[in-house]
Write a protein that holds these residues in place. Structure first.
Motif, mmCIF file in Angstrom:
data_model
loop_
_atom_site.group_PDB
_atom_site.id
_atom_site.type_symbol
_atom_site.label_atom_id
_atom_site.label_comp_id
_atom_site.label_asym_id
_atom_site.label_seq_id
_atom_site.Cartn_x
_atom_site.Cartn_y
_atom_site.Cartn_z
ATOM 1 N N ASN A 1 3.658 5.676 -10.619
ATOM 2 C CA ASN A 1 4.100 7.131 -11.720
ATOM 3 C C ASN A 1 5.178 7.890 -11.518
ATOM 4 O O ASN A 1 6.110 8.151 -12.951
ATOM 5 N N TYR A 2 5.664 7.585 -10.123
ATOM 6 C CA TYR A 2 7.068 8.146 -10.156
ATOM 7 C C TYR A 2 8.155 7.149 -9.801
ATOM 8 O O TYR A 2 8.152 7.049 -8.602
ATOM 9 N N LEU A 3 8.857 6.604 -10.355
ATOM 10 C CA LEU A 3 9.787 5.715 -10.325
ATOM 11 C C LEU A 3 11.301 6.152 -11.334
ATOM 12 O O LEU A 3 11.131 6.390 -12.213
ATOM 13 N N ASP A 4 12.382 5.953 -10.317
ATOM 14 C CA ASP A 4 13.374 6.371 -10.635
ATOM 15 C C ASP A 4 14.233 5.265 -11.210
ATOM 16 O O ASP A 4 15.076 5.126 -12.096
ATOM 17 N N ASP A 5 13.702 3.977 -10.531
ATOM 18 C CA ASP A 5 13.938 2.310 -11.028
ATOM 19 C C ASP A 5 13.024 1.347 -10.513
ATOM 20 O O ASP A 5 12.628 1.145 -9.834
ATOM 21 N N HIS A 6 12.562 1.373 -12.035
ATOM 22 C CA HIS A 6 11.151 0.307 -11.588
ATOM 23 C C HIS A 6 11.240 -1.044 -11.910
ATOM 24 O O HIS A 6 10.410 -1.510 -10.911
ATOM 25 N N SER A 7 12.738 -1.232 -12.306
ATOM 26 C CA SER A 7 13.038 -2.859 -11.735
ATOM 27 C C SER A 7 13.376 -3.172 -10.191
ATOM 28 O O SER A 7 12.670 -4.034 -9.526
ATOM 29 N N LEU B 1 1.046 -0.727 0.347
ATOM 30 C CA LEU B 1 -0.056 0.218 0.297
ATOM 31 C C LEU B 1 1.128 0.946 0.488
ATOM 32 O O LEU B 1 0.776 2.123 -1.315
ATOM 33 N N GLY B 2 2.176 1.652 1.072
ATOM 34 C CA GLY B 2 2.302 2.557 1.152
ATOM 35 C C GLY B 2 3.222 2.591 -0.425
ATOM 36 O O GLY B 2 3.410 3.460 -0.817
ATOM 37 N N ILE B 3 3.715 1.565 -0.529
ATOM 38 C CA ILE B 3 4.660 2.031 -2.012
ATOM 39 C C ILE B 3 4.120 2.365 -3.249
ATOM 40 O O ILE B 3 4.600 3.165 -4.238
ATOM 41 N N LEU B 4 2.648 1.598 -3.114
ATOM 42 C CA LEU B 4 1.716 1.444 -4.203
ATOM 43 C C LEU B 4 1.432 3.636 -4.359
ATOM 44 O O LEU B 4 1.369 4.054 -5.699
ATOM 45 N N THR B 5 1.402 4.242 -3.171
ATOM 46 C CA THR B 5 0.392 5.139 -3.306
ATOM 47 C C THR B 5 1.172 6.093 -3.359
ATOM 48 O O THR B 5 1.222 7.362 -3.523
ATOM 49 N N ASP B 6 2.570 5.576 -2.559
ATOM 50 C CA ASP B 6 3.652 7.603 -2.757
ATOM 51 C C ASP B 6 4.541 6.953 -3.867
ATOM 52 O O ASP B 6 5.381 8.382 -4.311
ATOM 53 N N THR B 7 4.212 6.361 -5.364
ATOM 54 C CA THR B 7 4.626 6.599 -6.179
ATOM 55 C C THR B 7 3.916 6.437 -7.365
ATOM 56 O O THR B 7 3.713 6.891 -8.764
#
Length: 315
Positions: A160-166, A150-156
Motif C-alpha cells: 500500500n505504501y509504494l513510491d515505485d511499484h515497478s 516478508l520484510g518488503i511485504l510488511t513494511d509497505t
C-alpha cells in the motif's frame, strides 16, 4: 554503495546482526536474510541474530541466537532497520560492541554515528539487502528470499505504501523465483490471537477524531491492562482506525507503565514523519512514530495540532 560494509564483513570471523526493539517483519526479515546470505557465501564465518525476533515466524525462518559478552565484544555488529542507539534490541551489543555498521532506511532525528548505508527512499531495509546481494554478487538461499519478501511485504503494508511499484514488484518477483512463498507468508501474517478481538473492540468504541481530518485513539496504561494488552500493541492499534473516508491521517497514543507515551502516526497522503522527527522519533514518510517521556494531555494536543497542520498546509 556497500563496499565499506562488504570489506568489514569479509574481514570479520564472527558477525552479529541485530535490529530494533519491538521488531517487525522488516527487522526480523533483514536479520534472517543477512545471516543466511553471509553463511551461504562465507562458509567459515560465525553469524548470530539476536533480539526478540518474530516468534510466529520462527518455525518458518528460524529462531534467534544467544550470545555472550565475549562474542559481542569480538564480533562485527550489523545493525539493521534502526539508526538510533537506544532502540537497539540487545543490551550486550549496546554495552560491549565497538565494531559496528548500520543498514537502514528510516528518517530519524538523531542517527547513531557509525559507518552506515542509509537510503530513505528505499521501501524497507530488506530492499536495501536485495540491492546489496546484487552489488556484491552473492548467491541467495530460499530462506533468505522468503525473509526478504516478508520484510518488503510488511513494511509497505502489503504494497500500500509504494513510491515505485515497478521497482518493488521486480524485486519481489526475483525473491519468488528464488524460493519465497507468498502464500505461506500471507497465511501466517493473517493469523491473529483471540485477544486481539478485545483490543479491537475497545479501539473501535473509543476512538476520537478531529474534524480537520485526524482520527486517533488514546489508551492509558490502566485501561491497557484491563484489555490485557501491552504497550507494544501501538503499531497494531493504529492500523485498526486507518483509511477511513474523510480522515487521511490517523494516530495512536499508548501509555506505558512508566508514564511515557508511545505515539504512532499514519497517513495515505501526508508526510507524518515530519511530526515524528520533531518530537525525537522518526520512521517512514507515511508511517512514523515517537515516544514522549512523562507526557501530559497537553503534549498529545500539541501533536494532534501538528498532524492537523500537515493537512491544512496542503489544502
Amino acid at each position: 554503495m556497500f563496499e565499506k560494509i562488504l570489506k568489514k564483513i569479509e574481514e570479520a570471523n564472527s558477525i552479529i546482526v541485530v535490529g530494533h526493539i519491538r521488531p517487525d517483519g522488516d527487522c526480523y526479515g533483514s536479520q534472517v536474510a543477512l545471516k543466511e546470505i553471509i553463511k551461504a557465501n562465507y562458509k567459515d564465518k560465525k553469524v548470530y541474530i539476536v533480539g526478540n525476533g518474530l516468534p510466529f515466524f520462527f518455525k518458518t525462518f528460524g529462531r534467534m541466537d544467544e550470545i555472550t559478552p565475549t562474542i559481542a565484544k569480538e564480533s562485527l555488529v550489523i545493525i539493521v532497520d534502526v539508526c538510533e542507539h537506544h532502540r537497539i534490541d540487545s543490551e550486550l551489543v549496546k554495552e560491549f560492541s565497538n565494531n559496528i555498521v548500520v543498514i537502514d532506511h528510516h528518517i530519524v532525528a538523531d542517527p547513531i554515528p557509525y559507518e552506515k548505508v542509509v537510503d530513505e527512499n528505499a521501501c524497507s531495509t530488506c530492499e536495501l539487502i536485495c540491492n546489496m546481494i546484487h552489488e556484491c554478487g552473492w548467491k541467495i538461499t530460499k530462506r533468505a528470499a522468503g525473509s526478504l519478501y516478508l520484510g518488503i511485504l510488511t513494511d509497505t503494508a502489503r504494497f500500500n505504501y509504494l513510491d515505485d511499484h515497478s521497482r518493488i514488484h521486480k524485486i519481489c518477483s526475483y525473491l519468488v523465483d528464488n524460493g519465497a512463498d507468498p502464500d505461506v507468508i500471507n497465511r501466517i501474517l493473517s493469523l491473529s490471537p483471540e485477544s486481539k478481538l478485545i483490543v479491537q473492540g475497545y479501539v473501535l468504541t473509543h476512538y476520537q477524531k478531529r474534524k480537520e481530518g485526524v482520527l486517533y485513539i488514546h489508551i492509558k496504561y490502566p485501561e491497557l491492562k484491563n484489555i490485557k494488552a501491552t504497550p507494544a500493541v501501538g503499531s497494531l492499534v493504529v492500523n485498526m482506525i486507518g483509511n477511513i473516508v474523510g480522515y487521511p491521517v490517523w494516530a495512536s497514543f499508548i501509555e506505558n507503565e512508566v508514564g511515557s507515551c508511545i505515539m504512532e502516526f499514519r497517513s495515505n497522503r501526508y508526510t507524518v514523519s515530519d511530526v515524528a522527527v520533531k518530537y525525537g522519533g522518526g520512521g517512514h514518510r507515511l508511517a512514523a512514530g515517537c515516544t514522549i517521556k512523562n507526557y501530559t494531555q497537553e503534549d498529545i494536543e500539541h501533536v494532534l495540532d501538528d498532524l492537523v497542520n500537515l493537512i491544512e498546509e496542503k489544502e
